[in-house]
Design an enzyme around this catalytic site. Sequence first.
Site, PDB file in Angstrom:
ATOM      1  N   SER A  84       0.866  -1.169   0.000  1.00  0.00           N
ATOM      2  CA  SER A  84       0.000   0.000   0.000  1.00  0.00           C
ATOM      3  C   SER A  84       0.904   1.221   0.000  1.00  0.00           C
ATOM      4  O   SER A  84       1.951   1.208   0.653  1.00  0.00           O
ATOM      5  CB  SER A  84      -0.906   0.019   1.236  1.00  0.00           C
ATOM      6  N   TYR A 131      -8.915   7.669  14.194  1.00  0.00           N
ATOM      7  CA  TYR A 131      -8.802   9.072  13.785  1.00  0.00           C
ATOM      8  C   TYR A 131     -10.177   9.689  13.507  1.00  0.00           C
ATOM      9  O   TYR A 131     -11.148   8.984  13.249  1.00  0.00           O
ATOM     10  CB  TYR A 131      -7.897   9.202  12.562  1.00  0.00           C
ATOM     11  N   LYS A 160      -6.155   4.240   3.987  1.00  0.00           N
ATOM     12  CA  LYS A 160      -6.244   2.978   4.724  1.00  0.00           C
ATOM     13  C   LYS A 160      -7.681   2.678   5.145  1.00  0.00           C
ATOM     14  O   LYS A 160      -8.126   1.526   5.097  1.00  0.00           O
ATOM     15  CB  LYS A 160      -5.333   3.013   5.951  1.00  0.00           C
TER      16      LYS A 160
END
Length: 347
Positions: A84, A131, A160
Amino acid sequence: MSKVLVTGGSGFIGSHAILQLLAAGHEVRTTVRNLNRKADVLAMLRTGGADRTDGLTFVEADLEKDAGWPEAVAGCDFVLHVASPFPPNVPKHENELIVPAREGTLRVLRGSRDAGVKRVVLTSSFAAIGYGHKEQSAPFDETNWTNMDGEGLTAYVKSKTLAEHAAWDFIAREAGGLELSVVNPVLVLGPALHRDSSPSILIVQKLMDGAMPGVPRMTFGLVDVRDVVDLHLRAMTSPAANGERFLGAAGDFVSFLQIAQTLKTRLGARAKRVPARELPNWLMRLLAIGIPEARQILPELGKTKNASNAKAKRLLGWTPRSNEECIVATAESLVRLGVLKDSAKAS
């Protein structure tokens, strides 16, 4: 033993995954964006102490292209989808990270389903968990998801989160018999195998080089890359891991200052450049005016977070190294690789 595909074999987690899989006797195939990286991967494996690489093969495949993925997954029992984008610099546009992360994950899942792979283990992140929330005293766990409507989300956090959501949506709607497990590590440290290493390793390198006048007032979780890979391998084969997320953290979150203090205590004279003071939040905001990378951490200044690794311990018997061990292992590997300022002078 099984045949396992590791995507992104030239990366920090990917190279360590190959090391552990080969040591366990598995046949390993790995993807690289360009086969010219094959020599780099083999060099990293030698640095990591690999005593055999004859069970390793390479396939060229890019997360943004369809080519190569059918060949990559063919005949594999399991897939560790580690690859990634994680650049050290701020991208010009967030889609530079979001698109390859999300679409690459779906390419791997489709290919794995069509090839009859039993299970994919996806490397997600705490970025998809902790978050965009108001500050909370309770530790985050696998039931939490990053709030995409929250303030200050970076492109990496979005990439992500969206990639993992896409993976679970695929499994719910199109998986056939394909199984999925997800590992959500916090900041991954541990032994670097190459001079050009992960952005997470650069944090320790900058501290050791004295590139920062002080450290910001913020906390985050740490985990050793060897333990992250161990968690992947447990999630790969355990029946209890199917359909589950696993938060990978060594222990309680630590402050930037605690990391600096650990380096000074354990590395002695080699850590003489490490800053020993915290910078006030107002000064970090001032510095961030001219430093794009610093602007990314502004929403996290002064926040206290924590996360629980209880699920991985309970279901999979996972026993990670301590925060101190992974900090020290990171710094010692940078000394061995000769990438620190004092190393350059010594040479």
